[in-house]
Design a protein around this motif. Structure first.
Motif, PDB file in Angstrom:
ATOM      1  N   PRO A 282       0.820  -1.223   0.000  1.00  0.00           N
ATOM      2  CA  PRO A 282       0.000   0.000   0.000  1.00  0.00           C
ATOM      3  C   PRO A 282       0.855   1.275   0.000  1.00  0.00           C
ATOM      4  O   PRO A 282       1.552   1.560   0.968  1.00  0.00           O
ATOM      5  CB  PRO A 282      -0.813  -0.127   1.294  1.00  0.00           C
ATOM      6  CG  PRO A 282      -0.843  -1.576   1.588  1.00  0.00           C
ATOM      7  CD  PRO A 282       0.480  -2.111   1.132  1.00  0.00           C
ATOM      8  N   LYS A 283       0.812   2.002  -1.103  1.00  0.00           N
ATOM      9  CA  LYS A 283       1.653   3.200  -1.185  1.00  0.00           C
ATOM     10  C   LYS A 283       1.171   4.307  -0.253  1.00  0.00           C
ATOM     11  O   LYS A 283       1.938   5.207   0.092  1.00  0.00           O
ATOM     12  CB  LYS A 283       1.731   3.716  -2.620  1.00  0.00           C
ATOM     13  CG  LYS A 283       0.391   3.988  -3.290  1.00  0.00           C
ATOM     14  CD  LYS A 283       0.626   4.311  -4.769  1.00  0.00           C
ATOM     15  CE  LYS A 283      -0.671   4.414  -5.543  1.00  0.00           C
ATOM     16  NZ  LYS A 283      -0.431   4.627  -6.985  1.00  0.00           N
ATOM     17  N   GLN A 284      -0.105   4.237   0.175  1.00  0.00           N
ATOM     18  CA  GLN A 284      -0.605   5.227   1.125  1.00  0.00           C
ATOM     19  C   GLN A 284       0.211   5.224   2.415  1.00  0.00           C
ATOM     20  O   GLN A 284       0.285   6.215   3.130  1.00  0.00           O
ATOM     21  CB  GLN A 284      -2.073   4.947   1.468  1.00  0.00           C
ATOM     22  CG  GLN A 284      -3.010   4.959   0.276  1.00  0.00           C
ATOM     23  CD  GLN A 284      -3.216   3.571  -0.296  1.00  0.00           C
ATOM     24  OE1 GLN A 284      -2.268   2.778  -0.344  1.00  0.00           O
ATOM     25  NE2 GLN A 284      -4.426   3.285  -0.736  1.00  0.00           N
ATOM     26  N   GLN A 285       0.847   4.080   2.710  1.00  0.00           N
ATOM     27  CA  GLN A 285       1.559   3.926   3.973  1.00  0.00           C
ATOM     28  C   GLN A 285       3.070   4.066   3.828  1.00  0.00           C
ATOM     29  O   GLN A 285       3.804   3.927   4.810  1.00  0.00           O
ATOM     30  CB  GLN A 285       1.210   2.568   4.589  1.00  0.00           C
ATOM     31  CG  GLN A 285      -0.279   2.393   4.871  1.00  0.00           C
ATOM     32  CD  GLN A 285      -0.612   1.040   5.462  1.00  0.00           C
ATOM     33  OE1 GLN A 285       0.171   0.463   6.207  1.00  0.00           O
ATOM     34  NE2 GLN A 285      -1.797   0.521   5.131  1.00  0.00           N
ATOM     35  N   LEU A 286       3.553   4.344   2.615  1.00  0.00           N
ATOM     36  CA  LEU A 286       4.984   4.536   2.415  1.00  0.00           C
ATOM     37  C   LEU A 286       5.454   5.810   3.103  1.00  0.00           C
ATOM     38  O   LEU A 286       4.742   6.815   3.122  1.00  0.00           O
ATOM     39  CB  LEU A 286       5.311   4.604   0.923  1.00  0.00           C
ATOM     40  CG  LEU A 286       5.094   3.305   0.126  1.00  0.00           C
ATOM     41  CD1 LEU A 286       5.350   3.555  -1.354  1.00  0.00           C
ATOM     42  CD2 LEU A 286       6.001   2.198   0.639  1.00  0.00           C
ATOM     43  N   ARG A 287       6.665   5.774   3.619  1.00  0.00           N
ATOM     44  CA  ARG A 287       7.199   6.927   4.340  1.00  0.00           C
ATOM     45  C   ARG A 287       7.775   7.949   3.363  1.00  0.00           C
ATOM     46  O   ARG A 287       8.432   7.603   2.378  1.00  0.00           O
ATOM     47  CB  ARG A 287       8.294   6.502   5.322  1.00  0.00           C
ATOM     48  CG  ARG A 287       7.871   5.447   6.329  1.00  0.00           C
ATOM     49  CD  ARG A 287       6.812   5.948   7.274  1.00  0.00           C
ATOM     50  NE  ARG A 287       7.271   7.043   8.117  1.00  0.00           N
ATOM     51  CZ  ARG A 287       6.514   7.655   9.015  1.00  0.00           C
ATOM     52  NH1 ARG A 287       5.236   7.290   9.170  1.00  0.00           N
ATOM     53  NH2 ARG A 287       6.996   8.631   9.754  1.00  0.00           N
ATOM     54  N   TYR A 288       7.518   9.203   3.662  1.00  0.00           N
ATOM     55  CA  TYR A 288       8.064  10.310   2.860  1.00  0.00           C
ATOM     56  C   TYR A 288       8.170  11.534   3.758  1.00  0.00           C
ATOM     57  O   TYR A 288       7.178  11.973   4.339  1.00  0.00           O
ATOM     58  CB  TYR A 288       7.156  10.607   1.657  1.00  0.00           C
ATOM     59  CG  TYR A 288       7.604  11.796   0.835  1.00  0.00           C
ATOM     60  CD1 TYR A 288       8.786  11.749   0.109  1.00  0.00           C
ATOM     61  CD2 TYR A 288       6.841  12.959   0.791  1.00  0.00           C
ATOM     62  CE1 TYR A 288       9.200  12.834  -0.646  1.00  0.00           C
ATOM     63  CE2 TYR A 288       7.240  14.051   0.029  1.00  0.00           C
ATOM     64  CZ  TYR A 288       8.421  13.984  -0.686  1.00  0.00           C
ATOM     65  OH  TYR A 288       8.825  15.060  -1.427  1.00  0.00           O
ATOM     66  N   GLN A 289       9.376  12.057   3.873  1.00  0.00           N
ATOM     67  CA  GLN A 289       9.639  13.237   4.704  1.00  0.00           C
ATOM     68  C   GLN A 289       9.058  13.060   6.115  1.00  0.00           C
ATOM     69  O   GLN A 289       8.294  13.890   6.609  1.00  0.00           O
ATOM     70  CB  GLN A 289       9.069  14.501   4.042  1.00  0.00           C
ATOM     71  CG  GLN A 289       9.790  14.871   2.756  1.00  0.00           C
ATOM     72  CD  GLN A 289       9.319  16.190   2.173  1.00  0.00           C
ATOM     73  OE1 GLN A 289       8.322  16.771   2.613  1.00  0.00           O
ATOM     74  NE2 GLN A 289      10.043  16.701   1.183  1.00  0.00           N
ATOM     75  N   GLU A 290       9.436  11.959   6.741  1.00  0.00           N
ATOM     76  CA  GLU A 290       9.119  11.663   8.141  1.00  0.00           C
ATOM     77  C   GLU A 290       7.627  11.434   8.404  1.00  0.00           C
ATOM     78  O   GLU A 290       7.164  11.530   9.541  1.00  0.00           O
ATOM     79  CB  GLU A 290       9.652  12.762   9.074  1.00  0.00           C
ATOM     80  CG  GLU A 290      11.161  12.940   8.968  1.00  0.00           C
ATOM     81  CD  GLU A 290      11.680  13.983   9.943  1.00  0.00           C
ATOM     82  OE1 GLU A 290      10.852  14.638  10.607  1.00  0.00           O
ATOM     83  OE2 GLU A 290      12.909  14.135  10.031  1.00  0.00           O
ATOM     84  N   ARG A 291       6.870  11.144   7.357  1.00  0.00           N
ATOM     85  CA  ARG A 291       5.464  10.774   7.502  1.00  0.00           C
ATOM     86  C   ARG A 291       5.073   9.954   6.285  1.00  0.00           C
ATOM     87  O   ARG A 291       5.885   9.747   5.373  1.00  0.00           O
ATOM     88  CB  ARG A 291       4.580  12.004   7.643  1.00  0.00           C
ATOM     89  CG  ARG A 291       4.754  13.046   6.552  1.00  0.00           C
ATOM     90  CD  ARG A 291       4.027  14.324   6.896  1.00  0.00           C
ATOM     91  NE  ARG A 291       4.381  15.403   5.987  1.00  0.00           N
ATOM     92  CZ  ARG A 291       3.973  16.657   6.120  1.00  0.00           C
ATOM     93  NH1 ARG A 291       3.178  16.974   7.131  1.00  0.00           N
ATOM     94  NH2 ARG A 291       4.337  17.585   5.261  1.00  0.00           N
ATOM     95  N   THR A 292       3.855   9.482   6.247  1.00  0.00           N
ATOM     96  CA  THR A 292       3.439   8.679   5.099  1.00  0.00           C
ATOM     97  C   THR A 292       3.020   9.580   3.944  1.00  0.00           C
ATOM     98  O   THR A 292       2.746  10.769   4.123  1.00  0.00           O
ATOM     99  CB  THR A 292       2.260   7.763   5.471  1.00  0.00           C
ATOM    100  OG1 THR A 292       1.111   8.583   5.736  1.00  0.00           O
ATOM    101  CG2 THR A 292       2.588   6.908   6.682  1.00  0.00           C
TER     102      THR A 292
END
Length: 580
Positions: free
Chosen positions: A403-413
């Motif tokens: 699930p890409k909704q849950q991938l981390r990006y800049q210290e959040r999903t």
């Protein structure tokens, strides 16, 4: 800004003389007008006028009405229809083909925070500011009309009067005006049932141009006088005290210094123009070296083309790389081509060029223009509370494998990142459509003020999520008349871009305003409620793009090259992660 400062000074004089005063402000125009919204005039009880609301046609009538306002200490909204050739209604037959609304409000000197106090705060700032004046066309004598809110870099300030709309309801619209850099007119519903419509003129106030001149010779004198006449903030630097002194230049900051130290304490921003005219090549070059990499919006060099090129070449030889975007800010020879010979004519050419550059104009003949001279906006738009965001996050992420909704990006999903952008944009509602692994995804939003709706039919295609979300918004947020549809896998979408979509829609009233990247129109895209039925009619894997394409040239666009970046595969995510 010069007019504002003159009004402030005139009001202070009136207070010392214990005279009553009123402030007239142009709050809205339709059609042609000599002055734009935000033009002001101070009227004192002895009939003195400071500033102007027209070319001289309306001032006499405004004076008479201002005296009435001073007498009963009650604001008055006056509408002038300058297209009425006979002047049968208002006594003005101007033939300018425009409707001008002017608010005249009394100024009470014993109140600590007045409209003049707000003008003072704006005049003291070197950052763009906003001023808010409320008016009620259906209730011209509403006692709460007036200039009641200002926002500067130091925060939001209010006058002593009770504002028709609370700051918390208007603050996001003020941020939009700052981002768009133009005045807007926003309609608000009255908080009282059956109350009259409230309009706000949210005025964008740019700081005045600041002119820094290197040199203090006799040819600088007319340039300094002309800049002072226009109300520009003037700084002059020269190493010769017998030339650079306040006796010769009484209206500017004079710095007697060598070029290396001259600008150490001088603030240079995007509204600063620097002109090199010391007639000393080494001095000019040293100043040029100091400012060519600065924020200065204009750098002018007095002298031939070869002087400019020599400076650029020598700086490059010294290892100073000047990017192309900074080179375009260098103007040498300085000034517009008007055949200038004398120092006075050259000063006129220089000031005209600086004005044109800061206004984004080319300095051409007005007679050659097609359309209106002034690109003024007069459309009255609804507040941000009538805008919403619909964030689609229901997909299975088959190509990603997780699930890409849950991938981390800049210290959040990625989902939290997208929701943060939506909330920061300040719209009235944000709705997130969930589907695959809805329970786990919803935990990310547990403490965030958004609506979540689960699309149990997500496997049947993207259209089901879009339909599910639009129905939810129409049912639970019926006040939303404009809806931004966005995805959670475009990591470069931020609040600034969402506001840009809103600003473009407000300017154009287009049914759809879309992002533009890689030669196509796409999401995020803003849809007017008239398009909602078409969104509800979608099915299968047909997304919003189909509706956007069906409107062709009716779609307004906002350039967004980074919109082409989406996190759809593991490789795309790894590239994104490597760039963070």
């Amino acid at each position: 800004m010069k007019e504002i400062k003159q009004i402030i000074a005139a009001f202070e004089t009136a207070c010392k003389q214990q005279q009553k005063a009123a402030l007239a402000t142009v709050v809205h125009i339709e059609g042609s007008s000599y002055r734009s919204a935000g033009a002001r005039m101070l009227i004192t009880e002895d009939g003195r006028l400071t500033g102007a609301i027209s070319g001289g046609c309306l001032e006499g009538d405004a004076l008479r009405k201002a005296l009435l306002v001073m007498m009963d200490e009650h604001p008055m909204l006056v509408t002038y229809d300058t297209s009425d050739e006979g002047g049968s209604v208002l006594g003005v037959g101007l033939g300018c083909d425009g409707i001008i609304r002017v608010l005249i409000e009394p100024l009470t000197s014993h109140i600590e925070e007045t409209p003049i106090s707000l003008l003072k705060r704006v005049a003291a700032s070197r950052q763009p500011s906003t001023l808010v004046t409320f008016f009620t066309p259906d209730d011209k004598r509403n006692g709460r009309q007036g200039t009641t809110i200002a926002a500067t870099e130091k925060g939001i300030h209010t006058s002593g009067s009770t504002s028709l709309v609370p700051c918390e309801r208007i603050s996001k619209d003020m941020q939009c005006v700052l981002a768009a850099q133009h005045t807007a007119f926003i309609a608000y519903e009255s908080e009282q049932e059956g109350g009259t419509a409230i309009l706000a003129c949210i005025e964008y106030v740019a700081p005045p141009p600041a002119l820094v001149i290197a040199g203090a010779g006799n040819d600088v004198l007319p340039l300094a006088r002309l800049a002072e006449l226009l109300g520009w903030e003037l700084t002059l630097t020269d190493g010769r005290p017998n030339y650079a002194n306040t006796g010769r230049f009484p209206d500017c900051q004079v710095i007697v210094s060598g070029p290396e130290q001259a600008l150490q304490n001088v603030r240079i921003d995007e509204r600063t123009a620097v002109v090199l005219m010391s007639h000393n090549y080494a001095y000019d070059k040293a100043i040029f070296k100091a400012v060519v990499g600065s924020l200065a919006g204009y750098v002018g060099i007095l002298g031939p083309v070869k002087k400019r090129q020599r400076m650029l070449d020598e700086l490059e030889e010294e290892g100073i790389v000047i990017p192309q975007d900074r080179r375009t800010q260098v103007y040498g020879p300085v000034g517009l081509d008007i055949g200038a010979e004398t120092s006075e004519e050259i000063a006129l050419a220089v000031v005209a060029e600086i004005k044109a550059v800061f206004a984004g104009r080319r300095g051409s003949h007005l007679r050659d223009l097609t359309g209106r001279i002034h690109q003024r906006q007069s459309r009255i738009n609804p507040s941000l509370q009538t805008y919403g965001v619909l964030l689609l996050a229901a997909g299975e992420s088959k190509r990603m494998g997780t699930p890409k909704q849950q991938l981390r990006y800049q210290e959040r999903t990625l989902l939290q990142h997208a929701v943060s952008a939506a909330l920061e944009a300040g719209v009235g509602s944000t709705t997130v459509v969930l589907g695959s692994e809805a329970a786990a995804t919803a935990k990310q939003l547990a403490d965030i003020s958004v609506d979540t709706v689960v699309n149990n039919d997500y496997a049947e295609g993207m259209a089901t999520s879009l339909v599910c979300g639009v129905r939810h918004v129409m049912t639970h947020h019926p006040h939303v008349a404009h809806l931004i549809v966005m995805l959670c896998d475009q990591p470069y979408v931020d609040a600034a871009h969402l506001r840009a979509l809103i600003n473009q829609q407000r300017l154009t009233a287009a049914p759809i305003t879309a992002s533009y990247y890689e030669g196509r129109k796409g999401v995020p895209a803003l849809f007017h409620q008239s398009v909602f039925p078409l969104l509800l009619a979608l099915n299968g894997d047909t997304g919003a793009k189909h509706v956007i394409e069906s409107f062709g040239d009716e779609v307004a666009i906002v350039a967004f090259p980074l919109g082409a970046v989406d996190v759809d595969t593991r490789d795309a995510y790894n590239k994104l992660f490597a760039n963070v």
